[in-house]
Motif scaffolding. Sequence first.
Motif, PDB file in Angstrom:
ATOM      1  N   ALA B  40      22.820  63.882  28.832  1.00  0.00           N
ATOM      2  CA  ALA B  40      23.851  64.715  29.906  1.00  0.00           C
ATOM      3  C   ALA B  40      22.621  65.738  31.031  1.00  0.00           C
ATOM      4  CB  ALA B  40      24.289  65.466  29.078  1.00  0.00           C
ATOM      5  N   ALA B  41      21.968  66.050  30.281  1.00  0.00           N
ATOM      6  CA  ALA B  41      20.717  67.031  31.257  1.00  0.00           C
ATOM      7  C   ALA B  41      19.811  65.530  32.410  1.00  0.00           C
ATOM      8  CB  ALA B  41      19.546  67.433  30.204  1.00  0.00           C
ATOM      9  N   THR B  42      19.858  64.805  31.699  1.00  0.00           N
ATOM     10  CA  THR B  42      19.544  63.723  33.150  1.00  0.00           C
ATOM     11  C   THR B  42      20.065  62.960  34.106  1.00  0.00           C
ATOM     12  OG1 THR B  42      17.357  63.161  31.651  1.00  0.00           O
ATOM     13  CG2 THR B  42      17.903  61.965  33.575  1.00  0.00           C
ATOM     14  N   VAL B  43      21.159  62.899  33.724  1.00  0.00           N
ATOM     15  CA  VAL B  43      22.478  62.691  34.555  1.00  0.00           C
ATOM     16  C   VAL B  43      23.249  64.281  35.483  1.00  0.00           C
ATOM     17  CG1 VAL B  43      25.299  61.745  34.371  1.00  0.00           C
ATOM     18  CG2 VAL B  43      23.446  60.963  33.139  1.00  0.00           C
ATOM     19  N   GLN B  44      22.780  64.571  34.636  1.00  0.00           N
ATOM     20  CA  GLN B  44      23.453  66.007  35.724  1.00  0.00           C
ATOM     21  C   GLN B  44      22.497  66.734  37.070  1.00  0.00           C
ATOM     22  OE1 GLN B  44      26.191  68.135  36.018  1.00  0.00           O
ATOM     23  NE2 GLN B  44      27.249  66.955  34.206  1.00  0.00           N
ATOM     24  N   LYS B  45      20.886  66.308  36.132  1.00  0.00           N
ATOM     25  CA  LYS B  45      19.929  66.469  37.502  1.00  0.00           C
ATOM     26  C   LYS B  45      20.049  65.691  38.528  1.00  0.00           C
ATOM     27  CE  LYS B  45      15.085  66.989  38.028  1.00  0.00           C
ATOM     28  NZ  LYS B  45      13.841  67.319  37.526  1.00  0.00           N
ATOM     29  N   ALA B  46      20.751  64.754  38.216  1.00  0.00           N
ATOM     30  CA  ALA B  46      20.257  63.175  39.126  1.00  0.00           C
ATOM     31  C   ALA B  46      21.518  63.457  40.028  1.00  0.00           C
ATOM     32  CB  ALA B  46      21.143  61.996  38.689  1.00  0.00           C
ATOM     33  N   LEU B  47      21.900  64.496  39.521  1.00  0.00           N
ATOM     34  CA  LEU B  47      24.186  64.111  40.669  1.00  0.00           C
ATOM     35  C   LEU B  47      23.443  65.685  41.550  1.00  0.00           C
ATOM     36  CD1 LEU B  47      26.484  63.821  37.397  1.00  0.00           C
ATOM     37  CD2 LEU B  47      26.685  62.650  40.209  1.00  0.00           C
ATOM     38  N   ARG B  48      23.075  66.794  40.660  1.00  0.00           N
ATOM     39  CA  ARG B  48      22.666  67.614  41.846  1.00  0.00           C
ATOM     40  C   ARG B  48      21.564  67.791  43.292  1.00  0.00           C
ATOM     41  NH1 ARG B  48      21.610  70.864  36.661  1.00  0.00           N
ATOM     42  NH2 ARG B  48      19.086  70.464  37.071  1.00  0.00           N
ATOM     43  N   LEU B  50      22.355  64.369  44.663  1.00  0.00           N
ATOM     44  CA  LEU B  50      22.669  63.829  45.388  1.00  0.00           C
ATOM     45  C   LEU B  50      23.857  65.375  46.635  1.00  0.00           C
ATOM     46  CD1 LEU B  50      21.953  61.066  43.979  1.00  0.00           C
ATOM     47  CD2 LEU B  50      23.820  60.263  44.518  1.00  0.00           C
ATOM     48  N   THR B  51      23.755  66.837  45.694  1.00  0.00           N
ATOM     49  CA  THR B  51      24.530  67.258  45.980  1.00  0.00           C
ATOM     50  C   THR B  51      24.077  67.535  47.014  1.00  0.00           C
ATOM     51  OG1 THR B  51      25.982  67.592  43.427  1.00  0.00           O
ATOM     52  CG2 THR B  51      26.374  69.113  45.161  1.00  0.00           C
ATOM     53  N   THR B  52      22.624  68.175  46.629  1.00  0.00           N
ATOM     54  CA  THR B  52      21.410  68.487  47.611  1.00  0.00           C
ATOM     55  C   THR B  52      21.327  68.117  49.274  1.00  0.00           C
ATOM     56  OG1 THR B  52      20.664  69.265  45.668  1.00  0.00           O
ATOM     57  CG2 THR B  52      19.740  69.920  47.349  1.00  0.00           C
ATOM     58  N   GLU B  53      21.847  66.564  48.589  1.00  0.00           N
ATOM     59  CA  GLU B  53      21.629  65.569  49.955  1.00  0.00           C
ATOM     60  C   GLU B  53      22.814  65.483  51.089  1.00  0.00           C
ATOM     61  OE1 GLU B  53      20.095  62.110  47.972  1.00  0.00           O
ATOM     62  OE2 GLU B  53      18.170  62.705  47.953  1.00  0.00           O
ATOM     63  N   LEU B  55      25.183  64.088  49.977  1.00  0.00           N
ATOM     64  CA  LEU B  55      25.964  62.379  49.936  1.00  0.00           C
ATOM     65  C   LEU B  55      27.512  62.794  48.829  1.00  0.00           C
ATOM     66  CD1 LEU B  55      22.948  59.895  49.013  1.00  0.00           C
ATOM     67  CD2 LEU B  55      24.371  60.677  51.624  1.00  0.00           C
ATOM     68  N   VAL B  56      26.686  63.439  47.871  1.00  0.00           N
ATOM     69  CA  VAL B  56      28.186  63.947  46.880  1.00  0.00           C
ATOM     70  C   VAL B  56      29.131  65.433  47.406  1.00  0.00           C
ATOM     71  CG1 VAL B  56      28.262  61.807  45.793  1.00  0.00           C
ATOM     72  CG2 VAL B  56      27.246  64.101  44.309  1.00  0.00           C
ATOM     73  N   GLU B  57      30.092  65.009  46.259  1.00  0.00           N
ATOM     74  CA  GLU B  57      30.390  66.734  46.157  1.00  0.00           C
ATOM     75  C   GLU B  57      31.233  66.958  44.486  1.00  0.00           C
ATOM     76  OE1 GLU B  57      33.071  68.455  49.057  1.00  0.00           O
ATOM     77  OE2 GLU B  57      33.922  66.188  49.109  1.00  0.00           O
ATOM     78  N   ALA B  58      31.194  68.071  44.469  1.00  0.00           N
ATOM     79  CA  ALA B  58      31.289  68.133  43.200  1.00  0.00           C
ATOM     80  C   ALA B  58      33.152  68.827  43.056  1.00  0.00           C
ATOM     81  CB  ALA B  58      30.460  69.267  41.809  1.00  0.00           C
ATOM     82  N   ARG B  59      33.991  68.344  43.009  1.00  0.00           N
ATOM     83  CA  ARG B  59      35.283  69.505  42.736  1.00  0.00           C
ATOM     84  C   ARG B  59      35.404  69.841  41.217  1.00  0.00           C
ATOM     85  NH1 ARG B  59      38.288  65.714  46.094  1.00  0.00           N
ATOM     86  NH2 ARG B  59      36.671  64.929  48.303  1.00  0.00           N
ATOM     87  N   PRO B  60      35.188  71.034  40.642  1.00  0.00           N
ATOM     88  CA  PRO B  60      34.750  71.537  39.743  1.00  0.00           C
ATOM     89  C   PRO B  60      36.736  70.790  38.455  1.00  0.00           C
ATOM     90  CG  PRO B  60      34.227  73.635  41.236  1.00  0.00           C
ATOM     91  CD  PRO B  60      34.667  72.001  41.735  1.00  0.00           C
ATOM     92  N   THR B  64      32.968  64.587  40.293  1.00  0.00           N
ATOM     93  CA  THR B  64      31.902  64.524  41.758  1.00  0.00           C
ATOM     94  C   THR B  64      32.663  63.216  42.614  1.00  0.00           C
ATOM     95  OG1 THR B  64      30.827  65.317  39.969  1.00  0.00           O
ATOM     96  CG2 THR B  64      29.734  64.141  42.115  1.00  0.00           C
ATOM     97  N   PHE B  65      32.547  62.880  44.063  1.00  0.00           N
ATOM     98  CA  PHE B  65      33.303  62.493  45.054  1.00  0.00           C
ATOM     99  C   PHE B  65      32.270  62.529  45.843  1.00  0.00           C
ATOM    100  CE2 PHE B  65      36.653  64.649  43.084  1.00  0.00           C
ATOM    101  CZ  PHE B  65      37.830  63.879  42.795  1.00  0.00           C
ATOM    102  N   VAL B  66      32.382  60.848  46.406  1.00  0.00           N
ATOM    103  CA  VAL B  66      31.423  60.938  47.665  1.00  0.00           C
ATOM    104  C   VAL B  66      32.114  61.224  48.227  1.00  0.00           C
ATOM    105  CG1 VAL B  66      30.918  58.773  49.126  1.00  0.00           C
ATOM    106  CG2 VAL B  66      31.270  58.046  46.539  1.00  0.00           C
TER     107      VAL B  66
END
Lengths: 468, 468
Positions: B40-48, B50-53, B55-60, B64-66
């Motif tokens: 789960a930590a690895t997946v979270q890191k990948a998502l972070r 993309l968020t920083t880039e 490309l995606v945004e997390a809606r708590p 997570t959305f494109v």
Amino acid sequence: MPDDSAARIAAELRRWASTAAPGTRLPSSRALVRAHGASAATVQKALRTLTTEGLVEARPGVGTFVRAVRTPRPPDYGWQTAALRSPRVHLPAPSSSVRPAPEGAIALHAGYPDRELLPERLLRAALGRAARSDVAVTRAPAAGLPELRGWFAAELAAATPVGVAPPTAGDVVVLPGSQSGLSSLFRALVGAGRPVLMESPTYWGATLAAAQAGVQVVPVASGPAGPAPEELDRALAETGARAFYAQPTFAAPTGALWSATTRAGVLDVVRAHGAFLIEDDWAHDFAIDADAAPLAAHDDAGHVVYVRSLTKSVSPAVRVAAVVARGPARERILRDRGASSVYVSGLLQAAALDVVTQPGWTRHLRHVRPQLRARRDLLVAGLREHVAGAHLEHVPAGGLNLWLRLPDAVDLERFVDRCEAAGVLVGRGTEWFPAEPAGPYVRLNFSGPEPGAFPEAARRMGAVLAAC
Amino acid sequence: MPDDSAARIAAELRRWASTAAPGTRLPSSRALVRAHGASAATVQKALRTLTTEGLVEARPGVGTFVRAVRTPRPPDYGWQTAALRSPRVHLPAPSSSVRPAPEGAIALHAGYPDRELLPERLLRAALGRAARSDVAVTRAPAAGLPELRGWFAAELAAATPVGVAPPTAGDVVVLPGSQSGLSSLFRALVGAGRPVLMESPTYWGATLAAAQAGVQVVPVASGPAGPAPEELDRALAETGARAFYAQPTFAAPTGALWSATTRAGVLDVVRAHGAFLIEDDWAHDFAIDADAAPLAAHDDAGHVVYVRSLTKSVSPAVRVAAVVARGPARERILRDRGASSVYVSGLLQAAALDVVTQPGWTRHLRHVRPQLRARRDLLVAGLREHVAGAHLEHVPAGGLNLWLRLPDAVDLERFVDRCEAAGVLVGRGTEWFPAEPAGPYVRLNFSGPEPGAFPEAARRMGAVLAAC
């Protein structure tokens, strides 16, 4: 009697001199003595009379001569009639609202605010600083001082909602007053022989600028909430016009403030027709009950060409205005400005910028607002009390004017003239209509000198109306 | 390694997101954990990542959305192409003589005199006084301040011989610079579609103003002693033109000074044709070897419409000029001015009047004359020494410019560009011809900054010419 003789001799010489060529020498005194059987003193007296009259001149030691009679002939400029030809465009005389008021008259006719509403202290300090700085001896760039262009852009950007790209300094062209700006806009965006739509009534300076540019004005009815978007739609379709000149905020002369629905509707129509809205935000700094909210802030596709002037709010001596336009339209406008005036005095630009970026400027605007409100309300109350026969369609939420409709039976010219005879100057409503007026209206400026005289002005107008 | 896993998952998701519609929901974290066999930590890191880039945004709490990728699209003003239509008049860009010089360049291209030739002390004092007086807060009359109008009239009256009625303040209209005056004159006295004669070469601003007014420019050849009256006679007869724009005194760009014979001849021809001579006396205050003697002083029948500017001699920040016109022509001009700008800043008018009525003004003009002479002679000497291949047709007796003819074989554009590359800015002669140029000319302003660099400028021009 010797006196009679002298007069008789003078009369005879006068007749003779009137037919003689200038420079002709009169008979000698001796010859005149002989011819008239008069004394030398009598002849001298007759000659002195003619000399005094300017008909003859004595050249000592030479004689007396008939003078070239220089009756001041009126100059003959008749040849100009043919040279000037019939004008392509018959420009009307400037509006009566720009003429000075006679001493003692109560002036409700003018278009400018009184001195007490100007930021006089800020202005004098700013002019003093400009006089001492480099702008006093240098030429300004064609599009205006970058800092001033930045200020005009920032003012509009501050009103721009999220999602709309705000204008930048690069979209701004500084103008030497909005009047010459309107001339340029009509030449650049419309062009001679083509139609431009205008609200009716509208600012007289806009119809004048349009006439000068040779563009054809097509009126669109407008009320206190603005024009009906569907009317505008129809007029654009019918005429093929690609430009609509309007004042969405505190319009001159009516003070109209477009409703939110009208604003959105007009913007939609203008977009649908691929047309320009020329927004004249002249009264931006004269808000009373509602803030000025430029329509231009809602457009980033170059449809709204926005004009804002500081002439009335900073000083009539600091003729500085600006147009904000995007896309090729701005380049077309800038070219026209180059041909019109090359550049605007940097001294005036610097002084204007200095005034509007002082903290005191915001304080000044806050201070003007209640003054305008009190003046407006005083004049409204006076009209309601004393000019009950007239109809005030709308108490404006900003601007400088009331727009009063007189009973239909009233002869407007007579009313205006009689008011003037009674010492009250009012604006002849006809000047604000691009075509036939919709009724007998007067425009009353509540920002002029001596608001204390408003009730008396209203009383006199009421008396004139009762007698009309 | 976990880092590699995160990067791999991120790369895969990046590919996937780049083809997904904005707003598409990403698989849940749990699903990604399952699909990639990662923690789960690895997946979270990948998502972070993309968020920083962006490309995606997390809606708590939702997922997570494109993201809609907001690449800054260039604005599309294409619709303006149709709305603006083809311009009625293609206005050229402003002359290269008004553009600012790059740092370090020797500027011989400009049209304005350097600051050291301005009456700076008088000017600053005058502006200071104006800033403190009533003109800072009031509106000026449409035709100008009466005292300033009186001064312009008196200047011309002082040159008027006995027997000719001198002009009065009532014949004067104050202008916000001569450029906007020329626009008005061409509109008022000529009118769109009609011809106006102009000397060739002539002032670029005049051809620009004529283009804007839609009048047709007909060139008349002119030399160092002015145009041949018989040429003018023929051109007036041929075209039916009723106006001739000319600079009899120190013409821009050539510095030509019309001979007495030409003056008398032109006035006769203009009278015989019932035409206007629009006399632009722009260099009145820049006399060197001969005094300026306005032709207008010899006419009281309204044939000569006289323009005089103070912009160049008082300050480029004080844009004040005037037109002196008699008869109905003046009224026609005044109407056009009313539509163009309503009035001229009274502050600038008062400051200009203050400067030119100080005793120091005459002293200043006396002081400028030898400076202009020294500058002119220095540049002439430099050209004769270093640019021997070029031909200086005429050493002007006044004005601010030399008019240098290059050998016919020279490519003017290349010469001007190479001079600029060599740090010397010169005026492209083509800009002063209303039609095809009579040859490759450059205009060299000897009133700019740093006259000490004139010999060096000439040396570099000579080197460029030799290489051309």
